[in-house]
Write a protein that holds these residues in place. Sequence first.
Motif, PDB file in Angstrom:
ATOM      1  N   ARG A 173      53.372 -96.314 -29.494  1.00 21.38           N
ATOM      2  CA  ARG A 173      52.828 -95.327 -30.341  1.00 21.38           C
ATOM      3  C   ARG A 173      52.533 -95.874 -31.957  1.00 21.38           C
ATOM      4  O   ARG A 173      53.089 -96.970 -32.154  1.00 21.38           O
ATOM      5  CB  ARG A 173      53.885 -94.288 -30.511  1.00 21.38           C
ATOM      6  N   VAL A 174      52.001 -94.961 -32.779  1.00 16.51           N
ATOM      7  CA  VAL A 174      51.837 -95.215 -34.058  1.00 16.51           C
ATOM      8  C   VAL A 174      52.336 -94.292 -34.770  1.00 16.51           C
ATOM      9  O   VAL A 174      52.343 -93.095 -34.519  1.00 16.51           O
ATOM     10  CB  VAL A 174      50.287 -95.518 -34.533  1.00 16.51           C
ATOM     11  N   ASP A 184      45.561-100.443 -30.519  1.00 13.62           N
ATOM     12  CA  ASP A 184      44.532-100.644 -31.596  1.00 13.62           C
ATOM     13  C   ASP A 184      43.625 -99.691 -31.989  1.00 13.62           C
ATOM     14  O   ASP A 184      43.143 -99.444 -32.996  1.00 13.62           O
ATOM     15  CB  ASP A 184      44.116-102.229 -31.402  1.00 13.62           C
ATOM     16  N   ASP A 185      43.029 -99.185 -31.108  1.00 20.25           N
ATOM     17  CA  ASP A 185      42.050 -98.071 -30.979  1.00 20.25           C
ATOM     18  C   ASP A 185      42.693 -96.762 -31.799  1.00 20.25           C
ATOM     19  O   ASP A 185      42.102 -96.065 -32.598  1.00 20.25           O
ATOM     20  CB  ASP A 185      41.620 -97.489 -29.529  1.00 20.25           C
ATOM     21  N   LEU A 186      43.752 -96.599 -31.283  1.00 18.98           N
ATOM     22  CA  LEU A 186      44.648 -95.242 -31.835  1.00 18.98           C
ATOM     23  C   LEU A 186      45.102 -95.556 -33.179  1.00 18.98           C
ATOM     24  O   LEU A 186      45.033 -94.661 -34.033  1.00 18.98           O
ATOM     25  CB  LEU A 186      45.925 -95.145 -30.942  1.00 18.98           C
ATOM     26  N   VAL A 187      45.378 -96.715 -33.733  1.00 22.13           N
ATOM     27  CA  VAL A 187      45.700 -96.899 -34.899  1.00 22.13           C
ATOM     28  C   VAL A 187      44.304 -96.968 -35.886  1.00 22.13           C
ATOM     29  O   VAL A 187      44.602 -96.460 -37.148  1.00 22.13           O
ATOM     30  CB  VAL A 187      46.088 -98.610 -35.266  1.00 22.13           C
ATOM     31  N   GLY A 188      43.255 -97.507 -35.545  1.00 16.41           N
ATOM     32  CA  GLY A 188      42.215 -97.077 -36.374  1.00 16.41           C
ATOM     33  C   GLY A 188      41.796 -95.635 -36.552  1.00 16.41           C
ATOM     34  O   GLY A 188      41.296 -95.120 -37.566  1.00 16.41           O
ATOM     35  N   ARG A 189      42.141 -94.767 -35.445  1.00 12.78           N
ATOM     36  CA  ARG A 189      41.702 -93.308 -35.766  1.00 12.78           C
ATOM     37  C   ARG A 189      42.366 -92.753 -36.889  1.00 12.78           C
ATOM     38  O   ARG A 189      41.628 -91.938 -37.500  1.00 12.78           O
ATOM     39  CB  ARG A 189      42.174 -92.631 -34.254  1.00 12.78           C
ATOM     40  N   ARG A 204      55.214-101.190 -30.069  1.00 16.06           N
ATOM     41  CA  ARG A 204      54.695-101.708 -28.893  1.00 16.06           C
ATOM     42  C   ARG A 204      55.628-101.776 -27.636  1.00 16.06           C
ATOM     43  O   ARG A 204      55.476-102.437 -26.703  1.00 16.06           O
ATOM     44  CB  ARG A 204      53.896-102.776 -29.165  1.00 16.06           C
ATOM     45  N   ARG A 205      56.865-101.302 -27.771  1.00 19.32           N
ATOM     46  CA  ARG A 205      57.896-101.228 -26.955  1.00 19.32           C
ATOM     47  C   ARG A 205      58.428-102.680 -26.649  1.00 19.32           C
ATOM     48  O   ARG A 205      58.683-103.106 -25.332  1.00 19.32           O
ATOM     49  CB  ARG A 205      57.393-100.662 -25.372  1.00 19.32           C
ATOM     50  N   GLY A 210      51.470 -90.965 -29.799  1.00 23.94           N
ATOM     51  CA  GLY A 210      51.184 -91.946 -28.544  1.00 23.94           C
ATOM     52  C   GLY A 210      50.009 -92.118 -28.106  1.00 23.94           C
ATOM     53  O   GLY A 210      48.990 -91.412 -28.416  1.00 23.94           O
ATOM     54  N   LEU A 211      49.599 -92.770 -27.085  1.00 23.69           N
ATOM     55  CA  LEU A 211      48.461 -93.044 -26.265  1.00 23.69           C
ATOM     56  C   LEU A 211      48.009 -91.603 -25.409  1.00 23.69           C
ATOM     57  O   LEU A 211      46.808 -91.560 -25.312  1.00 23.69           O
ATOM     58  CB  LEU A 211      48.394 -94.210 -25.283  1.00 23.69           C
ATOM     59  N   ARG A 212      48.983 -90.639 -25.362  1.00 25.16           N
ATOM     60  CA  ARG A 212      48.664 -89.486 -24.555  1.00 25.16           C
ATOM     61  C   ARG A 212      48.057 -88.519 -25.671  1.00 25.16           C
ATOM     62  O   ARG A 212      48.886 -88.033 -26.609  1.00 25.16           O
ATOM     63  CB  ARG A 212      50.075 -89.013 -24.044  1.00 25.16           C
ATOM     64  N   PRO A 213      46.957 -88.107 -25.720  1.00 24.84           N
ATOM     65  CA  PRO A 213      46.460 -87.161 -26.829  1.00 24.84           C
ATOM     66  C   PRO A 213      46.978 -85.876 -27.006  1.00 24.84           C
ATOM     67  O   PRO A 213      47.550 -85.451 -25.955  1.00 24.84           O
ATOM     68  CB  PRO A 213      44.948 -87.240 -26.304  1.00 24.84           C
TER      69      PRO A 213
END
Length: 182
Positions: free
Chosen positions: A42-43, A158-163, A67-68, A14-17
Amino acid sequence: MGAWICFEDETGQGLRPPKGRTWSRRGHRPQVKVHGGEHGSRVSVAGLVCYRTGERSRLIYRLHLYRRRKGERAAFTLKEYKSMLQGAHQQLPDGKIVLIWDNLGIHHSTAMRAFIDAQADWLTVFYLPAYAPDLNPAEGVWSALKRSMTNFLAADLDDLVGRPVRRIGTASSDNDGIFASV
């Protein structure tokens, strides 16, 4: 040449690292503000770690974004699993696959069993014992991926998906393997 032995597993972020350790000046605890919450977007990544004697190992994966949104599934669907397996069949030379995966409910569903039976000419499936992550090499890939994302603060989904895509490619090339998104 024999069949490819492929181990399948899933992970998500998720967005929480993920938490990790860091350094700071004594008495100055580092503060990191994060976006989202525990039940936010989340991805998820489902992947096949594939091996065959005389061939380079392969990592074949699929991403699932949550994306809820109303009516959206949080987990991988039967259609996505089928698509990933069919894509692996197309990408792997000779395409015969011995699949080893865990006991996730969808892996045992009637519809999945029908799909597996219909693909008996190229797909053979075995299930890992319950609670046996040490028997699945895909767990090591996800562990390395999560370690590489420790304290990474994604601006948005989108930033999380690229990582993960960049990190999977790096981990795969470090291990002299080939990776592909299907």
